[in-house]
Design a protein around this motif. Structure first.
Motif, short mmCIF file in Angstrom:
data_model
loop_
_atom_site.label_atom_id
_atom_site.label_comp_id
_atom_site.label_asym_id
_atom_site.label_seq_id
_atom_site.Cartn_x
_atom_site.Cartn_y
_atom_site.Cartn_z
N THR A 262 0.81 -1.22 0.00
CA THR A 262 0.00 0.00 0.00
C THR A 262 0.84 1.27 0.00
O THR A 262 0.28 2.38 0.10
N GLY A 263 2.16 1.14 -0.09
CA GLY A 263 2.99 2.33 0.02
C GLY A 263 3.00 2.87 1.42
O GLY A 263 2.97 4.09 1.63
N SER A 264 3.01 1.97 2.39
CA SER A 264 3.09 2.32 3.82
C SER A 264 1.85 3.05 4.31
O SER A 264 1.95 3.99 5.11
N ARG A 265 0.70 2.63 3.85
CA ARG A 265 -0.55 3.23 4.31
C ARG A 265 -1.49 2.14 4.83
O ARG A 265 -1.61 1.07 4.24
N ILE A 266 -2.16 2.43 5.95
CA ILE A 266 -3.22 1.57 6.44
C ILE A 266 -4.27 2.47 7.10
O ILE A 266 -3.98 3.19 8.06
N ASP A 267 -5.46 2.47 6.52
CA ASP A 267 -6.50 3.36 7.01
C ASP A 267 -7.29 2.76 8.18
O ASP A 267 -7.82 3.51 9.01
N ALA A 268 -7.38 1.45 8.22
CA ALA A 268 -8.18 0.83 9.28
C ALA A 268 -7.67 -0.56 9.60
O ALA A 268 -7.17 -1.28 8.73
N LEU A 269 -7.84 -0.94 10.86
CA LEU A 269 -7.53 -2.28 11.35
C LEU A 269 -8.76 -2.82 12.06
O LEU A 269 -9.34 -2.14 12.90
N PHE A 270 -9.17 -4.03 11.70
CA PHE A 270 -10.25 -4.73 12.40
C PHE A 270 -9.66 -5.97 13.05
O PHE A 270 -9.44 -6.99 12.40
N ASN A 271 -9.35 -5.88 14.35
CA ASN A 271 -8.87 -7.03 15.11
C ASN A 271 -10.06 -7.95 15.38
O ASN A 271 -11.05 -7.54 15.99
N ASN A 272 -9.94 -9.20 14.95
CA ASN A 272 -11.12 -10.06 14.98
C ASN A 272 -10.87 -11.48 15.49
O ASN A 272 -11.66 -12.01 16.23
#
Length: 273
Positions: free
Chosen positions: A71-81
């Motif tokens: 992603t080019g060092s991008r993460i908009d959201a994390l869903f720990n599940n």
């Protein structure tokens, strides 16, 4: 710009449904699993699927690096599940079993969350969603190990939400009740692994209640995984998400009872549940 989302525990159930639904809504979804064969299956279904096993820290590091590289060092959201349960009485729960479930349900989540926060802070925005449980705020007999991990998760998440104020990073809890997944089947395997019920001082209770450990009465209230995805959507996409989203009738009833009833009354009710 396409928003990126990392979801863990995607081999089946809640994670699997959420991954496909959010991808259909235009998110770039990374559907993590803890076994390579499940990752391969998800890739065949069209989803990038890094290997992340909460009980193996090296996979957390490598899995997140794989996402950031893509992603080019991008993460908009994390869903720990991803999580599991060890049914059984607290007095019969081995310390090693408790350590193992905390690695899977709590410490691994914390490790991954800590790793994404600097990325989100650098971006100036992000969303962290934690999949908790009705058992994260309401205790129930025979479920002490799972209760313990989810109570811990709720306390840590509430604190993190407060600490992230003003950073652009929102922290959200989802609290499902009974959802139609492989959760009980997986719990039965953990029970067989960790609980020596025949040696228990309460082995007669186990014999009477064995069926309920494998076939919970709450099954009649079960909803499909889609019910969790339904609240995950606003948890991820709302400009101002709620701190908590409660799913299923038992969860909403338990929250009301917890607020209104004395502790001893609650104890009597759940003892007969």
């Amino acid at each position: 710009m396409t928003r990126t989302l990392l979801i863990t525990g995607c081999s089946s159930g809640i994670g699997h449904h959420a991954a496909h639904t959010m991808a259909a809504r235009g998110w770039q979804v990374f559907a993590a699993c803890r076994r390579e064969e499940d990752c391969a299956r998800l890739r065949a279904e069209g989803l990038p699927a890094p290997l992340i096993d909460y009980e193996r820290p090296t996979t957390i590091e490598r899995g997140l690096a794989e996402v950031l590289d893509a992603t080019g060092s991008r993460i908009d959201a994390l869903f720990n599940n991803g999580a599991y349960a060890i049914p059984g009485l607290v007095e019969d729960l081995p310390v090693d079993g408790l350590r193992a479930i905390f690695e899977a349900n709590f410490f691994g989540w914390h490790d991954l969350t800590r790793r994404v926060i600097p990325v989100m802070r650098q971006q100036g925005a992000g969303r962290i969603v934690q999949n908790s449980s009705v058992l994260g705020f309401a205790a129930a007999p025979w479920r002490g190990a799972y209760n313990a991990t989810k109570f811990a998760l709720e306390g840590l998440t509430d604190t993190l939400r407060i600490e992230m104020r003003g950073t652009g990073i929102d922290v959200v809890l989802i609290e499902p009740g009974p959802i139609r997944t492989r959760f009980r089947a997986n719990a039965a395997k953990q029970f067989e692994r960790w609980i020596d019920w025949e040696a228990s001082a309460r082995c007669d209770d186990y014999e009477r209640l064995m069926g309920r450990l494998h076939d919970d009465r709450a099954a009649r209230f079960e909803l499909s995984a889609a019910a969790v995805t339904k609240v995950l959507i606003p948890a991820l996409e709302s400009p101002r998400p709620r701190p908590r989203y409660r799913v299923t009738v038992p969860t909403k009833i338990a929250a009301t009872m917890k607020r209104l009833l004395p502790t001893r009354t609650m104890d009597r009710i759940v003892s007969n549940s």
